[in-house]
Structure formats: structure tokens, C-alpha cells
Write a protein that holds these residues in place. Structure first.
Motif, PDB file in Angstrom:
ATOM      1  N   MET A 131      -7.852  26.463   7.547  1.00 29.20           N
ATOM      2  CA  MET A 131      -7.676  27.292   6.364  1.00 29.20           C
ATOM      3  C   MET A 131      -6.420  28.141   6.517  1.00 29.20           C
ATOM      4  N   ILE A 132      -5.583  28.173   5.493  1.00 34.46           N
ATOM      5  CA  ILE A 132      -4.391  29.004   5.546  1.00 34.46           C
ATOM      6  C   ILE A 132      -4.759  30.380   5.017  1.00 34.46           C
ATOM      7  N   ASN A 133      -4.684  31.378   5.881  1.00 39.32           N
ATOM      8  CA  ASN A 133      -4.946  32.745   5.461  1.00 39.32           C
ATOM      9  C   ASN A 133      -4.558  33.661   6.590  1.00 39.32           C
ATOM     10  N   TYR A 134      -4.450  34.968   6.296  1.00 32.62           N
ATOM     11  CA  TYR A 134      -4.132  35.866   7.369  1.00 32.62           C
ATOM     12  C   TYR A 134      -5.417  36.404   7.990  1.00 32.62           C
ATOM     13  N   LYS A 135      -6.326  35.495   8.221  1.00 34.60           N
ATOM     14  CA  LYS A 135      -7.440  35.731   9.101  1.00 34.60           C
ATOM     15  C   LYS A 135      -7.504  34.540  10.026  1.00 34.60           C
ATOM     16  N   GLN A 136      -8.128  34.702  11.156  1.00 31.25           N
ATOM     17  CA  GLN A 136      -8.180  33.607  12.120  1.00 31.25           C
ATOM     18  C   GLN A 136      -9.621  33.399  12.526  1.00 31.25           C
ATOM     19  N   ILE A 137     -10.121  32.151  12.380  1.00 30.24           N
ATOM     20  CA  ILE A 137     -11.449  31.811  12.860  1.00 30.24           C
ATOM     21  C   ILE A 137     -11.324  31.447  14.327  1.00 30.24           C
ATOM     22  N   ILE A 138     -12.073  32.119  15.187  1.00 26.69           N
ATOM     23  CA  ILE A 138     -11.892  31.964  16.620  1.00 26.69           C
ATOM     24  C   ILE A 138     -13.083  31.230  17.216  1.00 26.69           C
ATOM     25  N   PRO A 139     -12.902  30.021  17.768  1.00 29.24           N
ATOM     26  CA  PRO A 139     -14.004  29.404  18.494  1.00 29.24           C
ATOM     27  C   PRO A 139     -14.265  30.181  19.774  1.00 29.24           C
ATOM     28  N   VAL A 140     -15.526  30.466  20.057  1.00 28.59           N
ATOM     29  CA  VAL A 140     -15.871  31.270  21.211  1.00 28.59           C
ATOM     30  C   VAL A 140     -16.711  30.416  22.151  1.00 28.59           C
ATOM     31  N   PHE A 141     -16.271  30.261  23.421  1.00 34.56           N
ATOM     32  CA  PHE A 141     -16.936  29.392  24.362  1.00 34.56           C
ATOM     33  C   PHE A 141     -17.676  30.226  25.416  1.00 34.56           C
ATOM     34  N   LEU A 142     -18.791  29.725  25.838  1.00 31.97           N
ATOM     35  CA  LEU A 142     -19.662  30.488  26.723  1.00 31.97           C
ATOM     36  C   LEU A 142     -20.149  29.625  27.871  1.00 31.97           C
ATOM     37  N   LEU A 143     -20.209  30.185  29.076  1.00 36.29           N
ATOM     38  CA  LEU A 143     -20.848  29.498  30.195  1.00 36.29           C
ATOM     39  C   LEU A 143     -22.353  29.455  29.972  1.00 36.29           C
ATOM     40  N   ALA A 144     -22.982  28.381  30.395  1.00 36.77           N
ATOM     41  CA  ALA A 144     -24.410  28.218  30.145  1.00 36.77           C
ATOM     42  C   ALA A 144     -25.219  29.367  30.706  1.00 36.77           C
ATOM     43  N   ALA A 145     -24.798  29.895  31.861  1.00 33.16           N
ATOM     44  CA  ALA A 145     -25.580  30.953  32.500  1.00 33.16           C
ATOM     45  C   ALA A 145     -25.543  32.261  31.729  1.00 33.16           C
ATOM     46  N   SER A 146     -24.602  32.398  30.787  1.00 33.76           N
ATOM     47  CA  SER A 146     -24.450  33.685  30.105  1.00 33.76           C
ATOM     48  C   SER A 146     -25.644  34.030  29.247  1.00 33.76           C
ATOM     49  N   SER A 147     -26.456  33.048  28.863  1.00 33.73           N
ATOM     50  CA  SER A 147     -27.616  33.338  28.026  1.00 33.73           C
ATOM     51  C   SER A 147     -28.618  34.228  28.730  1.00 33.73           C
ATOM     52  N   MET A 148     -28.456  34.380  30.053  1.00 35.15           N
ATOM     53  CA  MET A 148     -29.378  35.218  30.811  1.00 35.15           C
ATOM     54  C   MET A 148     -29.122  36.697  30.564  1.00 35.15           C
ATOM     55  N   TYR A 149     -27.941  37.063  30.053  1.00 35.06           N
ATOM     56  CA  TYR A 149     -27.571  38.467  29.955  1.00 35.06           C
ATOM     57  C   TYR A 149     -27.877  39.029  28.561  1.00 35.06           C
ATOM     58  N   TRP A 198       5.211  42.493  -9.659  1.00 39.50           N
ATOM     59  CA  TRP A 198       4.106  41.583  -9.391  1.00 39.50           C
ATOM     60  C   TRP A 198       4.607  40.291  -8.750  1.00 39.50           C
ATOM     61  N   PHE A 199       5.675  39.729  -9.277  1.00 39.20           N
ATOM     62  CA  PHE A 199       6.199  38.480  -8.720  1.00 39.20           C
ATOM     63  C   PHE A 199       6.782  38.705  -7.325  1.00 39.20           C
ATOM     64  N   ASP A 200       7.348  39.880  -7.089  1.00 35.80           N
ATOM     65  CA  ASP A 200       7.802  40.198  -5.728  1.00 35.80           C
ATOM     66  C   ASP A 200       6.616  40.239  -4.771  1.00 35.80           C
ATOM     67  N   TYR A 201       5.500  40.823  -5.248  1.00 35.89           N
ATOM     68  CA  TYR A 201       4.286  40.860  -4.419  1.00 35.89           C
ATOM     69  C   TYR A 201       3.806  39.456  -4.076  1.00 35.89           C
ATOM     70  N   VAL A 202       3.722  38.555  -5.064  1.00 36.58           N
ATOM     71  CA  VAL A 202       3.141  37.239  -4.781  1.00 36.58           C
ATOM     72  C   VAL A 202       4.031  36.426  -3.835  1.00 36.58           C
ATOM     73  N   LYS A 203       5.340  36.621  -3.903  1.00 36.57           N
ATOM     74  CA  LYS A 203       6.221  35.927  -2.950  1.00 36.57           C
ATOM     75  C   LYS A 203       5.959  36.415  -1.523  1.00 36.57           C
ATOM     76  N   ALA A 204       5.814  37.722  -1.360  1.00 39.98           N
ATOM     77  CA  ALA A 204       5.512  38.268  -0.031  1.00 39.98           C
ATOM     78  C   ALA A 204       4.112  37.880   0.417  1.00 39.98           C
ATOM     79  N   TRP A 205       3.192  37.829  -0.531  1.00 37.55           N
ATOM     80  CA  TRP A 205       1.813  37.438  -0.252  1.00 37.55           C
ATOM     81  C   TRP A 205       1.749  36.035   0.341  1.00 37.55           C
ATOM     82  N   ARG A 206       2.482  35.106  -0.235  1.00 36.01           N
ATOM     83  CA  ARG A 206       2.478  33.741   0.303  1.00 36.01           C
ATOM     84  C   ARG A 206       2.938  33.733   1.759  1.00 36.01           C
ATOM     85  N   LYS A 207       3.973  34.488   2.073  1.00 31.71           N
ATOM     86  CA  LYS A 207       4.479  34.509   3.449  1.00 31.71           C
ATOM     87  C   LYS A 207       3.403  34.993   4.411  1.00 31.71           C
TER      88      LYS A 207
END
Length: 409
Positions: A1-19, A388-397
């Protein structure tokens, strides 16, 4: 997805479920030479099992965060927060996940509501039967679904903007313009009273008719847009509302995009973040649909001025009455914008009296685009076509240069 947010995959060791708790350390970097306010960060919790609470600090300062159960299976799927950046700034975030307790409470910066009409209530902004979802069948939808819900469909907002999605074959996004920043829908329910208007509350600012309004998803028959009228069931639901973001969905099951097409199920998810006037639209089909084309765009507001970069960014600025009963309204000036990434675009259509349109296709079974708007009423927004048009040009970037997220091991 193109956006200024980032979806982060988070990886875990199996033993971490103990905590009882887990800690994630992230380095966040603004790659642009501009300041960015309320930049969203989203953490995928799939690898962490059952999480009940979380605390987020950025450079040592606690930030409001939100845990969301997006597939409604009783477990939180994502954690979201927003933070500000100066140009090229780096920040360090620490996220502590807890398997006990309950989500922390923070001041709301977004809101969503779905309200049934209550025949005993006379005031249009005091209806009191609140829903989180509603499903209607084809017979109901093709009779009078527009009037099933108060304000005609689910409504949602940030401090800057508010809108509703019609529960009918148009599924148009209709717009509410604010004079000042803040949440208002709980008080006005999209029908601002005369007394509230005197107090500075906003109101409906766009007449949409059968147009796209702001970015409605429609079919395409090879010549023109088609409504979502041949289907089996339609659902609107609220998935999240809180300090960081609101998420609502519209689902159309058994939709025949053209008379000869095989039915398909379509889910449209709208995500709006705190402090934002733009929001994501994520369309998902229950199968790949290479044989189908669709359409979307923005209304050609009466006498509007258009901007297009011929590469997926399109906007307009215009003035019209927001309702047919003009005795109770004034003319409203709005700026609208859509950004459609290249992989979904088939062609940009020439403007007609109704719309500035795109013909689009799915990549696999998905379409993603982003929408934004402003009302000239705002004391914090844009007040000319040029600004408004100046905003949308900057928004795309900014959409094309998301915050960079690095896991610190």
C-alpha cells in the motif's frame, strides 16, 4: 500500500509466548525535507499471539496508541499510533505489548457512528439507537435503503473532516465541512441545528446526486460507470474508532458488475487517521477479477477548476449548493482530490458534467487509492484553487515517501 504509514511485520521467537510482555524497538525516519504531522505507524501483531494492552513511547514520551481487531475474531490484529516529524528527523520508538490488562484509554481524535432512526425522537441530531454494523438484503436495498439509517449511512470523522457513506446503490461519500478543528458528529449527527450553527459547528457542504462524490467505487460497463444495484447483501460496519484512527467497511456480496459477469464479493475499507484530511480506500474482492473493470473519481463540482498531473493525481475546486432546498443553505466551496497509483489505472477519462473519472482494475484481488478534501469554511485549511492544488502536489510526494521503519534487534 502506498501511504505515509508503514505496516511492520513483527517476528517472534517461539519461547517468547512464555512471557507476560514483549518489547519492540523501532527506528523511525522521515525521508523528506519537510515537516510531517501525525504520521501513522502501524504494527502487525500476527506473530505475537493474544495481546490485551500496549504502551508506546517515542523518544521517551508516551504516545496514544490503539489496538484494533480488524477481522473481528476477538484478538487484536494491529497496533497504530501517530507521531510528528521535522524534516529528515529520526526517532526511536519502544512498544511494550502486554498479555494481560485492557487497552489504555486516551482522548478520542477520531469518531464513527451508525444510527437507526428513532420515530420517537423529533430533533434530527438526537437519535439514540446506535449500531456497529447492519446488513440488508437485495429487496430492502432496492426499495428504500437510503432511509434505513439516520444520516443515510455510516459516518466518520477526524478533527479536520467528516463524511457519510450512503447505504444505497451509489455508496457515495458525502462531505461535512468544519469551521474549526474538533469532533462534531456525536453532537450534530450530520444535521446541524440552527443553534449549533451559531456556535460554529459545521454542516453538509456537497451535493452529490448520482456522481462519484468523493471517490465512490463503481462498476464500469465499457462506456460509463454503473451502480452497485445487482447484488445479494450489503453490509456497513464500524471496525475501529478511537485516539488514533477510525476504520469503516462497506461490503457488497454477490455483486454482478455487468449483466453477464460472474458475481463477486467486494469489501471497501476506509481508514482515517487523527489529524488527517486524507484517508485510505482499500478494496478487496473474494477472488481475482482480471475480466472486470471498475470506475471511481471525484464529482465535477459546478463551475469547478480542475487539476490533473495525468499520472494518477486529480483534483478540483468549485462552488455549488449542498442541497436542493437552497432557502436553508448557502453556496459551499470545496476542494476535492484523488490519488490512484499506476498499477490500478486503466485510463483517465475526460471530464464530463458529472465527474472527473478513472477507469480502474484490480491488481490480483485488490485496489488501493487515497482521497482528500477541504472546505473553504475551515479556519485551518485552504481557500483558493492555487493553495489547494499546491497541497495535493505535496500530498502525493508524502504518499510516495512513507516513514521508514527499521526494527532494532
Amino acid at each position: 500500500m502506498i501511504n505515509y504509514k508503514q505496516i511492520i511485520p513483527v517476528f517472534l521467537l517461539a519461547a517468547s509466548s512464555m512471557y507476560a510482555q514483549e518489547t519492540i524497538q523501532l527506528q523511525l525516519t522521515n525521508p523528506m525535507k519537510v515537516d510531517r504531522a501525525d504520521a501513522p505507524i502501524v504494527v502487525n501483531l500476527a506473530e505475537y499471539g493474544e495481546i490485551n494492552s500496549a504502551v508506546v513511547t517515542v523518544d521517551g514520551i508516551e504516545q496514544p496508541c490503539q489496538l484494533d481487531d480488524l477481522d473481528q475474531d476477538g484478538r487484536f490484529d494491529e497496533l497504530a499510533f501517530v507521531t510528528d516529524f521535522s524534516k529528515k528527523q529520526k526517532k526511536n520508538a519502544i512498544i511494550t505489548l502486554y498479555r494481560t490488562g485492557e487497552p489504555r484509554q486516551y482522548a478520542a481524535r477520531t469518531y464513527a457512528e451508525m444510527v437507526m432512526r428513532n420515530g420517537k425522537v423529533k430533533e434530527k441530531n438526537k437519535h439514540d439507537i446506535f449500531l456497529s454494523s447492519i446488513t440488508i438484503d437485495k429487496e430492502t436495498a432496492n426499495s428504500n435503503s437510503y432511509n434505513v439509517l439516520h444520516h443515510h449511512g455510516v459516518a466518520f470523522e477526524s478533527e479536520l473532516i467528516a463524511m457519510r457513506i450512503y447505504l444505497d446503490q451509489r455508496q457515495t461519500i458525502d462531505l461535512y465541512g468544519k469551521f474549526r478543528k474538533g469532533l462534531e458528529l456525536k453532537e450534530t449527527q450530520f444535521y446541524t441545528s440552527d443553534e449549533q450553527k451559531k456556535q460554529g459547528y459545521g454542516d453538509d457542504v456537497l451535493w452529490v446526486g448520482n456522481t462519484f462524490g468523493l471517490g465512490a467505487m463503481r462498476g464500469w460497463d465499457g462506456n460509463e460507470p454503473t451502480m452497485i444495484s445487482d447484488f445479494q447483501r450489503r453490509t456497513q460496519r464500524i471496525l475501529a474508532k478511537g485516539p488514533v484512527r477510525t476504520i469503516v467497511e462497506v461490503e457488497d456480496d454477490g455483486w454482478k458488475v455487468t449483466p453477464s459477469a460472474k458475481p463477486v464479493n467486494m469489501t471497501i475499507r476506509y481508514t482515517l487517521y487523527a489529524g488527517h484530511r486524507d484517508f485510505d480506500v482499500d478494496v478487496t474482492f473474494n477472488r481475482q477479477v482480471p475480466e472486470l473493470q471498475f470506475s471511481t473519481g471525484i464529482i465535477n463540482v459546478k463551475n469547478s477548476e480542475e487539476f490533473t498531473d495525468k499520472d494518477g493525481l486529480r483534483a478540483c475546486w468549485g462552488t455549488d449548493w449542498p442541497a436542493s432546498d437552497t432557502l436553508k443553505w448557502k453556496r459551499e466551496t470545496v476542494g476535492l482530490a484523488i490519488y490512484m497509483p499506476a498499477q490500478y489505472r486503466v485510463k483517465e477519462m475526460e471530464a464530463n458534467k458529472d465527474n472527473y473519472a478513472y477507469v480502474v482494475k484490480a491488481e490480483g484481488n485488490k485496489i488501493h487509492y487515497t482521497l482528500s478534501y477541504t472546505s473553504d469554511n475551515e479556519n485551518f485549511g485552504y481557500h483558493s484553487a492555487k493553495t489547494w492544488f499546491d497541497y495535493v502536489k505535496a500530498w502525493r510526494k508524502q504518499l510516495e515517501a512513507p516513514i521508514e521503519v527499521k526494527r532494532i534487534l
